[in-house]
Write a protein that holds these residues in place. Structure first.
Motif, PDB file in Angstrom:
ATOM      1  N   TYR A 192      -3.354   5.400   3.059  1.00  0.00           N
ATOM      2  CA  TYR A 192      -2.018   4.888   3.357  1.00  0.00           C
ATOM      3  C   TYR A 192      -1.742   3.610   2.568  1.00  0.00           C
ATOM      4  O   TYR A 192      -0.683   3.461   1.955  1.00  0.00           O
ATOM      5  N   ASP A 193      -2.695   2.682   2.571  1.00  0.00           N
ATOM      6  CA  ASP A 193      -2.529   1.425   1.836  1.00  0.00           C
ATOM      7  C   ASP A 193      -2.359   1.687   0.339  1.00  0.00           C
ATOM      8  O   ASP A 193      -1.549   1.039  -0.325  1.00  0.00           O
ATOM      9  N   ARG A 194      -3.120   2.635  -0.184  1.00  0.00           N
ATOM     10  CA  ARG A 194      -3.012   2.966  -1.608  1.00  0.00           C
ATOM     11  C   ARG A 194      -1.612   3.489  -1.928  1.00  0.00           C
ATOM     12  O   ARG A 194      -1.011   3.131  -2.939  1.00  0.00           O
ATOM     13  N   GLU A 221      -6.985   3.614   4.315  1.00  0.00           N
ATOM     14  CA  GLU A 221      -7.192   3.308   2.900  1.00  0.00           C
ATOM     15  C   GLU A 221      -6.220   4.106   2.034  1.00  0.00           C
ATOM     16  O   GLU A 221      -5.630   3.575   1.091  1.00  0.00           O
ATOM     17  N   THR A 244       1.175   2.880  -0.305  1.00  0.00           N
ATOM     18  CA  THR A 244       2.265   1.946  -0.017  1.00  0.00           C
ATOM     19  C   THR A 244       2.093   0.581  -0.677  1.00  0.00           C
ATOM     20  O   THR A 244       2.934  -0.288  -0.480  1.00  0.00           O
ATOM     21  N   LYS A 245       1.061   0.388  -1.457  1.00  0.00           N
ATOM     22  CA  LYS A 245       0.797  -0.943  -2.021  1.00  0.00           C
ATOM     23  C   LYS A 245       1.882  -1.403  -2.976  1.00  0.00           C
ATOM     24  O   LYS A 245       2.069  -2.591  -3.161  1.00  0.00           O
ATOM     25  N   ASP A 246       2.624  -0.487  -3.579  1.00  0.00           N
ATOM     26  CA  ASP A 246       3.653  -0.863  -4.545  1.00  0.00           C
ATOM     27  C   ASP A 246       5.024  -1.042  -3.909  1.00  0.00           C
ATOM     28  O   ASP A 246       6.031  -1.039  -4.600  1.00  0.00           O
ATOM     29  N   LYS A 247       5.074  -1.226  -2.581  1.00  0.00           N
ATOM     30  CA  LYS A 247       6.378  -1.343  -1.938  1.00  0.00           C
ATOM     31  C   LYS A 247       7.123  -2.605  -2.361  1.00  0.00           C
ATOM     32  O   LYS A 247       8.324  -2.687  -2.198  1.00  0.00           O
ATOM     33  N   ASP A 248       6.424  -3.582  -2.942  1.00  0.00           N
ATOM     34  CA  ASP A 248       7.080  -4.788  -3.425  1.00  0.00           C
ATOM     35  C   ASP A 248       7.564  -4.628  -4.867  1.00  0.00           C
ATOM     36  O   ASP A 248       8.150  -5.542  -5.425  1.00  0.00           O
ATOM     37  N   ARG A 249       7.295  -3.453  -5.430  1.00  0.00           N
ATOM     38  CA  ARG A 249       7.736  -3.191  -6.800  1.00  0.00           C
ATOM     39  C   ARG A 249       9.257  -3.169  -6.831  1.00  0.00           C
ATOM     40  O   ARG A 249       9.898  -2.607  -5.946  1.00  0.00           O
TER      41      ARG A 249
END
Length: 87
Positions: free
Chosen positions: A43-45, A41, A47-52
């Motif tokens: 880690y996901d938080r 959880e 890395t969630k903006d990697k598409d930014r």
């Protein structure tokens, strides 16, 4: 919490459990921080903006410049305004 590598290897399930309940766990090798064990959880938080978009992509996605702005930019001298500095 900091874990020496050997202790983390010997108590991996405990390291993982603490990562789930207490937060990221740091692993050290020869006294230096080398790795972090964290929950999926967390880690996901992180890395969630990697598409930014990158900063440059963000700047280029702004409104179009008016024609006179293009002309002004292209009219400027292409040579540096100051001589290079020797160090």
């Amino acid at each position: 919490m900091n874990w020496q590598l050997q202790d983390a290897k010997n108590h991996l399930s405990k390291v993982v459990e603490k990562a789930l309940t207490e937060g990221p766990q740091t692993v050290t090798r020869r006294g230096k921080r080398t790795a972090v064990v964290l929950s999926v959880e967390e880690y996901d938080r992180l890395t969630k903006d990697k598409d930014r978009p990158s900063f440059i992509e963000h700047l280029l996605s702004g409104p179009e410049w008016p024609d006179d702005m293009y002309e002004e930019v292209n009219r400027r001298s292409k040579t540096p305004s100051r001589p290079p500095i020797d160090f």
